[in-house]
Design an enzyme around this catalytic site. Sequence first.
Site, PDB file in Angstrom:
ATOM      1  CG  ASN A   8     -26.387  30.332  32.058  1.00 44.16           C
ATOM      2  OD1 ASN A   8     -26.760  29.860  33.134  1.00 44.16           O
ATOM      3  ND2 ASN A   8     -26.025  29.579  31.048  1.00 44.16           N
ATOM      4  CB  CYS A  29     -24.096  25.215  29.278  1.00 46.07           C
ATOM      5  SG  CYS A  29     -25.847  24.946  29.023  1.00 46.07           S
ATOM      6  CD  GLU A  34     -31.307  19.384  34.159  1.00 46.85           C
ATOM      7  OE1 GLU A  34     -30.294  20.018  33.841  1.00 46.85           O
ATOM      8  OE2 GLU A  34     -32.133  19.772  35.015  1.00 46.85           O
ATOM      9  CD  GLU A  92     -26.227  21.957  31.333  1.00 45.16           C
ATOM     10  OE1 GLU A  92     -25.066  22.015  30.880  1.00 45.16           O
ATOM     11  OE2 GLU A  92     -27.036  22.883  31.298  1.00 45.16           O
TER      12      GLU A  92
HETATM   13  P1  NAD Z   1     -20.361  28.300  39.474  1.00 44.09           P
HETATM   14  O1  NAD Z   1     -20.366  26.928  38.936  1.00 44.09           O
HETATM   15  O2  NAD Z   1     -19.392  28.578  40.567  1.00 44.09           O
HETATM   16  O3  NAD Z   1     -21.828  28.705  40.007  1.00 44.09           O
HETATM   17  C1  NAD Z   1     -23.012  28.069  39.604  1.00 44.09           C
HETATM   18  C2  NAD Z   1     -23.908  27.910  40.815  1.00 44.09           C
HETATM   19  O4  NAD Z   1     -23.241  27.106  41.781  1.00 44.09           O
HETATM   20  C3  NAD Z   1     -24.270  29.194  41.555  1.00 44.09           C
HETATM   21  O5  NAD Z   1     -25.598  29.112  42.032  1.00 44.09           O
HETATM   22  C4  NAD Z   1     -23.327  29.188  42.731  1.00 44.09           C
HETATM   23  O6  NAD Z   1     -23.785  29.925  43.837  1.00 44.09           O
HETATM   24  C5  NAD Z   1     -23.280  27.724  43.064  1.00 44.09           C
HETATM   25  N1  NAD Z   1     -22.107  27.289  43.826  1.00 44.09           N
HETATM   26  C6  NAD Z   1     -20.872  27.828  43.832  1.00 44.09           C
HETATM   27  N2  NAD Z   1     -20.070  27.137  44.668  1.00 44.09           N
HETATM   28  C7  NAD Z   1     -20.816  26.137  45.196  1.00 44.09           C
HETATM   29  C8  NAD Z   1     -20.554  25.087  46.111  1.00 44.09           C
HETATM   30  N3  NAD Z   1     -19.359  24.919  46.646  1.00 44.09           N
HETATM   31  N4  NAD Z   1     -21.542  24.240  46.414  1.00 44.09           N
HETATM   32  C9  NAD Z   1     -22.765  24.371  45.860  1.00 44.09           C
HETATM   33  N5  NAD Z   1     -23.078  25.357  44.993  1.00 44.09           N
HETATM   34  C10 NAD Z   1     -22.118  26.234  44.652  1.00 44.09           C
HETATM   35  O7  NAD Z   1     -20.166  29.248  38.245  1.00 44.09           O
HETATM   36  P2  NAD Z   1     -19.717  30.789  38.218  1.00 44.09           P
HETATM   37  O8  NAD Z   1     -18.531  31.042  39.092  1.00 44.09           O
HETATM   38  O9  NAD Z   1     -20.912  31.608  38.441  1.00 44.09           O
HETATM   39  O10 NAD Z   1     -19.248  30.890  36.699  1.00 44.09           O
HETATM   40  C11 NAD Z   1     -17.984  30.336  36.351  1.00 44.09           C
HETATM   41  C12 NAD Z   1     -18.037  29.572  35.069  1.00 44.09           C
HETATM   42  O11 NAD Z   1     -19.047  28.558  35.146  1.00 44.09           O
HETATM   43  C13 NAD Z   1     -18.455  30.370  33.850  1.00 44.09           C
HETATM   44  O12 NAD Z   1     -17.374  31.051  33.327  1.00 44.09           O
HETATM   45  C14 NAD Z   1     -18.980  29.297  32.947  1.00 44.09           C
HETATM   46  O13 NAD Z   1     -17.902  28.720  32.240  1.00 44.09           O
HETATM   47  C15 NAD Z   1     -19.554  28.274  33.878  1.00 44.09           C
HETATM   48  N6  NAD Z   1     -21.028  28.320  33.951  1.00 44.09           N
HETATM   49  C16 NAD Z   1     -21.714  27.371  33.285  1.00 44.09           C
HETATM   50  C17 NAD Z   1     -23.097  27.385  33.318  1.00 44.09           C
HETATM   51  C18 NAD Z   1     -23.889  26.352  32.571  1.00 44.09           C
HETATM   52  O14 NAD Z   1     -25.004  26.619  32.145  1.00 44.09           O
HETATM   53  N7  NAD Z   1     -23.386  25.135  32.431  1.00 44.09           N
HETATM   54  C19 NAD Z   1     -23.777  28.365  34.014  1.00 44.09           C
HETATM   55  C20 NAD Z   1     -23.060  29.319  34.731  1.00 44.09           C
HETATM   56  C21 NAD Z   1     -21.669  29.287  34.672  1.00 44.09           C
END
Ligand code: NAD
Length: 496
Positions: A168, A300, A477, A266
């Site tokens: 995002n 977020c 952060e 976060e």
């Molecule tokens: P996610 O948490 O799966 O992905 C975020 C990051 O984590 C990506 O870089 C991804 O490649 C990485 N990741 C995924 N699995 C991992 C693992 N096992 N080990 C280490 N890294 C890993 O999020 P998503 O599937 O892209 O989105 C799902 C939900 O997450 C969204 O609907 C939203 O609610 C939330 N989200 C929150 C934020 C935030 O700013 N807090 C940002 C993105 C998504």
Amino acid sequence: MTRTAEDLAKAYFATGAVEELPSGHFIHGAFVPGSTGDMLESDDPGLARAFASFSAGNADDIAQAVESAEKGLAVWRDTPPAKRCQILNRAAALIRERGEYLAFVETLDSGKTLVEARGDVQSCARFFEYYAGAADKLEGSSIPLGPGLTSWTEREPVGITAHIIPWNYPTSTFARGIAPALAAGCAVVAKPAETTPFTALILAQWLHEAGVPAGVLNVVTGLGQDAGAPLVRHPSIAHVTFTGSVTTGVGVMQAAAPNVTRLTLELGGKSPLVALADCDLDRAVDGALWAIFSNAGQICSAGSRLVVERSIHDELLEKLIAKARALKLGHGLTTADVGAINSGLHLGRIAGHVDAARARGCRIVTGGQATLDPETGAGWFFEPTIIDDVAATDPAIQEEIFGPVLAVQVVDNEEEAIAIANATEYGLVAGIYTRDVGKALRLARSIDAGQVTVNDYWAGGIEVPFGGNRKSGFGREKGLEGIDAYTRTKAITIRH
Ligand code: NAD
């Protein structure tokens, strides 16, 4: 002369291609092909079609990057802090100078609007500038133990830090964690999200050009499971900074546990914007509008719940709905107010939340549907949506939707507003709109959130600490506190 993002956009729309995109991982100061040669595609969300490919990293690529970081760490932690400061300042200047290209790529990769991406690029440069200024001020203290003993503390870099970056805010989240890590003298391995890999690669190269030595900053692209998971469980990683979902964050915590790796998590939120009866109504309307519809709600800290006092509910909602309906959706590289949803997968998740709310009988007063760019008939878009008068236990109140969907809760007084604001599992941000300073202070202190703003939902900056309570995560952060995660205290005591 550097080309503007509009010029770059014109060329992209004409050809469907982007010049000069990096390919491969960035390891030890150069782009290197992935160990398997496997590639993934990155989509332009505004058109819902692939525009470039990137390497699908795996555990071997991570091992190579960590090995490079070990060499980088040996050089960087012994680089005089004043020199680290100069290099990071040079990086900030370079980011500003070449910002239009970065903003263009960020818009294309993420789906956000160019205006938003330009803001993110400025934040990115500010992060490097701000923490450059801290690099040579990481002082310890002396401890009085009486005659015959001298004791003091030093702050040393924690070591190699891993940064898992979400889709995002790819550019600004990259800088939010990596600028303080580098300022502290750590070496870094970063893994950007699989839908937004490019700006991290570009930034790594620019930082290297600015003087960050080979090995100090490495970027491996790829899927979370294949590249992220081996990174966070690697025994040489001293600290993981993760931004993303609660589910993945919990998995990261578990993966880090066997090595007792430090963490900053976060994890998102369901943040309330509280509008009390005495507020400046128009200011609250604008605050609520952009608290949820900025970045198409994929934030977020979005103000995804509007907690409003009953006496102003009807007027506030009427104005808010009118403004929401007037927002122009469109490709980020045009003049749209609201850009695309980052992926087809995520668009499906948002639509699923809203369809379920509709099926439960929730009152959707505007929006509610996935849609297309009205100009092109393409892309992944979701209408700015407001669900009115939602029960406190409803999933639309309790679950993070992470899209342009606002749930409204009506309350009768200040006490109820506090109770309702606190009645989710999250605790990231709260916005308070009131003219009464006493009420503002009581709410600010009573709402469980990492940060509270009054009469301007997005008030703050790089200088202000940011982070969550409860399921929004832990660690802070931004601000001077943001560097603490990347240093550890060593106490040295001498008998003489
Ligand atoms: P996610 O948490 O799966 O992905 C975020 C990051 O984590 C990506 O870089 C991804 O490649 C990485 N990741 C995924 N699995 C991992 C693992 N096992 N080990 C280490 N890294 C890993 O999020 P998503 O599937 O892209 O989105 C799902 C939900 O997450 C969204 O609907 C939203 O609610 C939330 N989200 C929150 C934020 C935030 O700013 N807090 C940002 C993105 C998504």
